[in-house]
Scaffold this active site. Structure first.
Site, PDB file in Angstrom:
ATOM      1  CG  HIS A   1      -0.184   0.159   2.525  1.00 18.16           C
ATOM      2  ND1 HIS A   1       0.299   1.369   2.962  1.00 18.16           N
ATOM      3  CD2 HIS A   1       0.159  -0.750   3.465  1.00 18.16           C
ATOM      4  CE1 HIS A   1       0.903   1.195   4.134  1.00 18.16           C
ATOM      5  NE2 HIS A   1       0.835  -0.074   4.451  1.00 18.16           N
TER       6      HIS A   1
ATOM      7  CD  GLU B   1       2.097  -5.087   8.448  1.00 16.97           C
ATOM      8  OE1 GLU B   1       2.232  -6.330   8.402  1.00 16.97           O
ATOM      9  OE2 GLU B   1       2.853  -4.296   7.841  1.00 16.97           O
TER      10      GLU B   1
END
Length: 266
Positions: A28, A134
């Site tokens: 990202h 994550e």
């Protein structure tokens, strides 16, 4: 020419009954990093780790499941342009798309592909997959938003089966060790490759998640920059599931204790 997209499309994919997955893993673009770096510099790592990272923000900035910053949006737009250049070089387009449920990843996927493939009627909707997130725990930047909020913001996305309303994994007390994260990302990859017949699969996730995916695939370590992409050729073989064997994984750990008052700064 070995290493070119034409070589991958022809020589590798014509290798008999070999089933391959070409998996571009996208990191990202800038979001919470742009918010956290000034906070880290102001508070310092010890106070950040013991106190501020456990909060949603500081009254000025909000880093819980942070949105992309203006810098992050610009970086995602650059990734979009980079893919358009690669298309001219013969890059195959993804046939399916997967995203972490964290907003910074889904936004990056959306901006990257919106006018390349996502605006085409035949393009499958991106799938939000819980285990692609994550490292889990303690840091609020890694706590996902409720399903209803994600669905409202990313209405062109769909959720994997069984995706629940509230974050089932994040806890304020414990942080996920890297080897446990490896197991989680291995499970996510196994599920994708076992149930998706696509050859070209796009995954948009995070630095730690991508590091774990490369680890379980036996790939060499590769530090992916923010907004970067690494294509990985995966040989897929279906074998009988082995009997479970005892494994030793690292224990979860809590936030460190503060040695000074974290709110006592002037």
């Amino acid at each position: 020419m070995p290493g070119s997209w034409i070589y991958i499309n022809t020589s590798l994919l014509d290798a008999g009954n070999l089933m391959l997955g070409i998996v571009p893993m996208n990191h990202h673009t800038a979001s919470h990093s742009q918010l956290l770096t000034p906070a880290l510099e102001f508070y310092g790592t010890p106070l950040w780790d013991c106190h501020w990272s456990l909060l949603d923000g500081n009254g000025t900035s909000v880093w819980a499941d942070a949105e992309l910053t203006d810098i992050g949006i610009t970086e995602a737009q650059k990734v979009n342009l980079a893919w358009k250049d690669q298309i001219k070089a013969g890059v195959p387009l993804p046939e399916s798309y997967y995203s972490s449920p964290l907003r910074r990843a889904a936004s990056t996927l959306e901006i990257t592909w919106k006018d390349i493939t996502l605006d085409k009627d035949k393009t499958p909707k991106p799938i939000i997959k819980e285990k692609l997130r994550e490292t889990i725990g303690i840091h609020t930047c890694d706590r996902r938003s409720p399903k209803a909020e994600i669905a409202k913001k990313f209405h062109e996305f769909v959720f994997e089966e069984g995706f629940v309303e509230n974050d089932p994994y994040w806890t304020l007390e414990w942080r996920e060790p890297n080897d446990v994260r490896d197991v989680r990302l291995g499970e996510a990859l196994n599920d994708i490759l076992a149930n998706d017949d696509s050859t070209y699969i796009s995954i948009t996730a995070h630095s730690g998640a991508i590091s774990s995916m490369l680890q379980v695939l036996g790939h060499r370590p590769f530090g992916l920059q923010t907004g970067g992409m690494i294509p990985v050729v995966v040989k897929v073989e279906f074998v009988p599931e082995p009997e479970p064997t005892p494994t030793s994984l690292s224990p979860s750990y809590g936030a460190p204790s503060c040695t000074v008052n974290p709110t006592g700064m002037v």
